[in-house]
Design a protein around this motif. Sequence first.
Motif, PDB file in Angstrom:
ATOM      1  N   ASP A   1      -0.748   4.617  -1.729  1.00 58.75           N
ATOM      2  CA  ASP A   1      -2.055   4.695  -1.062  1.00 58.75           C
ATOM      3  C   ASP A   1      -1.866   5.147   0.384  1.00 58.75           C
ATOM      4  OD1 ASP A   1      -3.404   3.895  -3.300  1.00 58.75           O
ATOM      5  OD2 ASP A   1      -3.443   1.775  -2.755  1.00 58.75           O
TER       6      ASP A   1
ATOM      7  N   ASP B   1      -6.541  -2.186   2.049  1.00 55.74           N
ATOM      8  CA  ASP B   1      -5.500  -3.202   2.070  1.00 55.74           C
ATOM      9  C   ASP B   1      -6.046  -4.584   1.735  1.00 55.74           C
ATOM     10  OD1 ASP B   1      -6.324  -4.463   4.864  1.00 55.74           O
ATOM     11  OD2 ASP B   1      -6.292  -2.290   5.098  1.00 55.74           O
TER      12      ASP B   1
ATOM     13  N   ASP C   1       0.830  -1.198   0.000  1.00 53.34           N
ATOM     14  CA  ASP C   1       0.000   0.000   0.000  1.00 53.34           C
ATOM     15  C   ASP C   1       0.868   1.253   0.000  1.00 53.34           C
ATOM     16  OD1 ASP C   1      -2.952  -1.185   1.040  1.00 53.34           O
ATOM     17  OD2 ASP C   1      -1.195  -2.315   1.688  1.00 53.34           O
TER      18      ASP C   1
END
Length: 781
Positions: free
Chosen positions: A448, A538, A443
Amino acid sequence: MTTSTLFARVTHLGRVTLEPLEVDRDAETLHTWVTHPRAVYWGMQAASLEEVREAYADIVADPHHDAWLGRVDGEPAFLAETYDPAHGELADAYDVLDGDIGMHVLVAPTDQPRSGFTSAVFRTVMELCFDDPRHRRVVVEPDVRNDRIAVLNAAAGFRVEREVRLAGKTAALSTCTRDQFARSEMVRGRATDGDDPRVASEHLTPEAMQVAHRFLVAKALAEFSHERLLVPEPVGHDHQVTIGDARYRFHARRYELEHWVVEPWSVTRDVGGEPAELDALAFIAEHAEVLGIPDALLPTYLEEISSTLASAAWKYVHATLSSADLVDADFQAIEAAMTEGHPAFVANNGRIGFSASEYASYAPEAGRPFAVVWLAVRRTKAHLSLGEGIDEEALYAGELDAATRARFDAELRGLDLDPDDYLLMPAHPWQWQHKLAITFAPDIARRDIVCLGHSADRYRAQQSIRTFFNADRPERHYVKTALSIQNMGFMRGLSPRYMRATPAINDWVAGLLEEDDELRNCGFGVLRERAAIGYTGDAYHRLGAPSAYTKMLAALWRESPVPQVAAGERLATMASLLHRDRDGRHLVSELIAASAVSPRDWVASYLRAYVRPVVHCLHRYELAFMPHGENLILVLQDHVPTRVLMKDIGEEIAVMGDLLLPAEVERVRAAVPDRVKPLAVLTDVFDGFLRFLAGILAEDRLLGEDEFWSLVAGTIVEHQAAHPELADAFARIDLFAAEFDHSCLNRLQLRDTRQMVDLSDQAESLIFAGTLVNPIARFAP
């Protein structure tokens, strides 16, 4: 004052300790030091032995001045003095600030100097000063001619403010804040002790660990007997518990609710008829079968016991504040001074996951401010819930200065990212280093999740470990984050999905309280959780099943109580009423002594502030809180509790009836039979907190238990008399029932020592041990 070691640290020179000066014992040593030619700036060159003795007897007797003998590996090596500048010569020399402490150091003259010796001593004394969370700045006033101390002061982070004229000298008035010391050459230079592995165990001394074992065994005997896992047998004026060839004998008194007060210093152990050392690990292992600990989980529980012992030893070595000191201490000084942990759980300070150095940085009792880590999480993969009257911009503007916001935006733009695509989220530094940067690596690589750096503000951990108070801007919100360490049978995560409704639930409860005349008259309030944020983008969330991995990245903001305090009021965690210092003195007894009211009137005021509103919420709304000591903040006036503020609303309330709820609040409804509803008071208030307080007041001979419980009953009777319209609820949810179910927290933890209850998913699993006699039943109206 005790004469045992008060403060200790391991250095490259050896173990450096500080203890209160004993004038009769130490006068000759001091005389040798202060009259040595190298101590010319100490100002006692011509003093006789008797003059030195008298001077330090005066210092020891002065409530605003202390003297400490320093040792290195047990040998006397230096003298330190600390004092309150507001009560001495400096009071007229500069503007004394709240949190200032004055300090002097004299290193023993020697013909065999050791490299780094003076710096190690000086650093230890500075750490003693800052070990008290009330102290924010150290003040020194060396003679302007003393070039050697000037160099040392500069290395420790001191800044010369100005020259001042004092008796017998012109002094270089100098100050050093916590931050200046932390950034100083002495702390951060190449020759620091931070890399010395012995530092991690400096508090694990035989004396400290023996005390920790003794008090934990005493607590285990008391609480396991309360839960009827152990059945002590009377032996004359004592009691004993026998398991196999091990026998424990102790003096104890038994109070209402089968509450045992075991005198720690009375506990003895023999094995096979021979005296043996008290050992909490051995106690658990010996009783494992009786306690119902599964064989496979026994090592896990022993680890929590070991960690609890290590924590107790750390507190014992670092406990610098007495209960008397805490009477007038500020909110955060009291918070950091707590030593007991949860009063019922035996393994109550696990903190499994923290290293030794991380414990010293992040445990609430360390009282050390730290910066949180701020993350940017992609807006499309996260959710920010906001309470009434607050929007995203207002939230961030209230928590982050404009310069910090600009720095975060620049960080994102430097990665060719648009700040508008992201939400900002705080995270615990431990969580970032140990979990997020590893477990969420993909991630982070996708951007992100972006690490923006540390906060400008510093925070202090509260007793709940994962909740932080803003030390630099106390009016700003508390921050609560996920923290994947195990403590007291729980992994301390936060569920993003579960927390979506948290602000709405808090607003609903706050609205209920504001519209209720009874609750307003009691001064009962809540600290609203105003915003919650969670990341769900996630791989673990895509699995669809809750787990520890889906509770690693979330946070919320809760109101600070500081803006709600009026002139003349002060704050303290309700847990502090059960606190005792290292000399065994209870804070509640000191508060009562310092107040202008009788113990009876003090307790009556406290019960009206605490018990009456909780009872009212139960009977009028069938609304139950989790009102244990850590979840309530007392507001005191002249040392008397006059009102309380409740927190942890989103996670720990339940509506047990058919009260109309908004859709987003419906989550808190719990379908329970009527016989269980009184337990919200009988178990959570009476058994969970008041039995401990009643025992302390009885032991300290301030209030007998009959009188205490009659006051509790009277508080409820007065409420019932004021609300005849609730007569049906009083009868249906009967707080005067003769008996009630005995729910046992340790039994719950012992059954599964890894994760006893997942509260964030509202899974309930209570273990009962018959019934308890209701201590107020005999006072029923």
